[in-house]
Write an enzyme that holds these catalytic residues in place. Structure first.
Site, PDB file in Angstrom:
ATOM      1  N   PRO A 134      47.665 103.586  83.408  1.00 44.81           N
ATOM      2  CA  PRO A 134      47.278 102.674  82.243  1.00 44.81           C
ATOM      3  C   PRO A 134      48.267 102.168  81.465  1.00 44.81           C
ATOM      4  O   PRO A 134      48.362 101.701  80.530  1.00 44.81           O
ATOM      5  CB  PRO A 134      46.265 103.459  81.530  1.00 44.81           C
ATOM      6  CG  PRO A 134      46.863 104.926  81.817  1.00 44.81           C
ATOM      7  CD  PRO A 134      47.213 104.896  83.366  1.00 44.81           C
ATOM      8  N   GLU A 135      49.690 102.400  81.971  1.00 42.14           N
ATOM      9  CA  GLU A 135      50.798 102.216  81.127  1.00 42.14           C
ATOM     10  C   GLU A 135      51.050 100.458  80.657  1.00 42.14           C
ATOM     11  O   GLU A 135      51.251 100.369  79.535  1.00 42.14           O
ATOM     12  CB  GLU A 135      52.215 102.237  81.828  1.00 42.14           C
ATOM     13  CG  GLU A 135      52.405 103.820  81.839  1.00 42.14           C
ATOM     14  CD  GLU A 135      51.937 104.560  83.113  1.00 42.14           C
ATOM     15  OE1 GLU A 135      52.420 105.795  83.636  1.00 42.14           O
ATOM     16  OE2 GLU A 135      50.898 103.850  83.862  1.00 42.14           O
ATOM     17  N   MET A 136      50.347  99.775  81.707  1.00 44.07           N
ATOM     18  CA  MET A 136      50.479  98.208  81.197  1.00 44.07           C
ATOM     19  C   MET A 136      49.455  98.026  80.053  1.00 44.07           C
ATOM     20  O   MET A 136      49.598  97.049  79.226  1.00 44.07           O
ATOM     21  CB  MET A 136      49.942  97.436  82.351  1.00 44.07           C
ATOM     22  CG  MET A 136      50.878  97.412  83.486  1.00 44.07           C
ATOM     23  SD  MET A 136      52.651  96.559  83.145  1.00 44.07           S
ATOM     24  CE  MET A 136      51.962  95.098  83.393  1.00 44.07           C
ATOM     25  N   HIS A 138      49.049  99.857  77.475  1.00 42.07           N
ATOM     26  CA  HIS A 138      50.226 100.224  76.338  1.00 42.07           C
ATOM     27  C   HIS A 138      51.647  99.273  76.353  1.00 42.07           C
ATOM     28  O   HIS A 138      52.303  99.896  75.555  1.00 42.07           O
ATOM     29  CB  HIS A 138      50.262 101.654  76.326  1.00 42.07           C
ATOM     30  CG  HIS A 138      48.994 102.476  76.485  1.00 42.07           C
ATOM     31  ND1 HIS A 138      48.107 102.795  75.407  1.00 42.07           N
ATOM     32  CD2 HIS A 138      48.427 103.220  77.477  1.00 42.07           C
ATOM     33  CE1 HIS A 138      47.060 103.566  75.852  1.00 42.07           C
ATOM     34  NE2 HIS A 138      47.284 103.619  76.880  1.00 42.07           N
ATOM     35  N   VAL A 140      53.540  99.250  78.409  1.00 45.07           N
ATOM     36  CA  VAL A 140      54.949  99.753  79.110  1.00 45.07           C
ATOM     37  C   VAL A 140      55.123  99.610  80.389  1.00 45.07           C
ATOM     38  O   VAL A 140      53.930  99.636  81.345  1.00 45.07           O
ATOM     39  CB  VAL A 140      54.552 101.589  78.665  1.00 45.07           C
ATOM     40  CG1 VAL A 140      55.760 102.453  79.203  1.00 45.07           C
ATOM     41  CG2 VAL A 140      54.433 101.773  77.272  1.00 45.07           C
TER      42      VAL A 140
END
Length: 247
Positions: A134-136, A138, A140
């Site tokens: 799920p970084e995208m 956030h 990131v």
């Protein structure tokens, strides 16, 4: 059983369980836990009493990934570089020891937590496992997890899993080698069975298989076959020596 730095260490029958124990933070990987886990994996690899290593998590899941509260406080380039290097070392750690490492995944395994599971030799996922990067969401780039997922799933599947940040089931992941258990099955018994089986084989032979798999993954076919040929010869000579000793 011992406990140190948010990590439980449990030994039984040659199997060492390293249990992430920050349930209040969804087993997020902060600097303290990353350092402790990296050291614990290396220590298990060097301990002759340990034959198999299992990584697991307490509470609702395996690991939510990097500790976002910690990373949000990073503004200095040197601190950012040190954090990235620590996380890299953790993701490399399961592959650097000759003992088999099994990930026991239940609940959530996200971001660096999922990458850590995929860095193991075997990743067993309960049917309720929810996985993703799920970084995208956030803002990131999931940089450190990219090499591992590309090696596991190939570039097309990796891009699909990484670029949109969605959460998916283990069955939806389409990652080769990911063990997906049927509905209602708990990961712990399956992992215990696999660990017991591996612990029952000669340690050096299991280590040799892992080294050969690692070599074949990291070099071209010709060099992999050169290494395999040499191991084949050494293994036959070892068996011949053992046979003479038994006569």
């Amino acid at each position: 059983m011992s406990r140190d730095h948010r990590l439980r260490v449990e030994d039984a029958g040659g199997v060492r369980r390293l249990v992430l124990d920050r349930p209040e933070a969804r087993n997020a990987l902060d600097g303290t836990l990353v350092g402790a886990l990296t050291e614990a994996i290396a220590a298990a690899g060097a301990d002759p009493a340990v034959r198999v290593v299992v990584l697991a998590g307490t509470g609702g899941g395996f690991s939510a990934g990097a500790d976002l509260k910690e990373t949000a406080r990073i503004t200095d380039a040197a601190v950012a570089a040190a954090h990235a290097h620590r996380m890299r070392r953790l993701l490399e750690a399961p592959g650097e020891i000759d003992k088999p490492v099994i990930a026991e995944v239940h609940g959530f395994a996200l971001g660096a937590g999922f990458a850590l599971a995929l860095a193991c030799d075997v990743a067993v996922c309960a049917a309720d496992a929810r996985l993703g990067f799920p970084e995208m969401r956030h803002a990131v780039v999931p940089a450190l997890v990219v090499p591992g997922i590309v090696r596991r799933a190939g570039p097309l599947v990796a891009f699909d899993l990484l670029a949109n940040g969605r959460i998916f089931t283990a069955a939806e992941a389409r990652i080769p080698g990911l063990v997906v258990l049927p509905s209602g099955a708990d990961a712990a018994p399956d992992v215990a069975r696999r660990a017991t089986e591996l612990a029952g084989h000669p340690t050096e032979l299991v280590a040799e298989v892992k080294r050969m798999v690692r070599t074949s993954d990291r070099c071209d076919l010709a060099h992999a076959l050169d290494a395999a040929e040499q191991v084949n010869v050494e293994n036959r000579l070892r068996r011949a020596r053992l046979t003479r000793q038994e006569e």
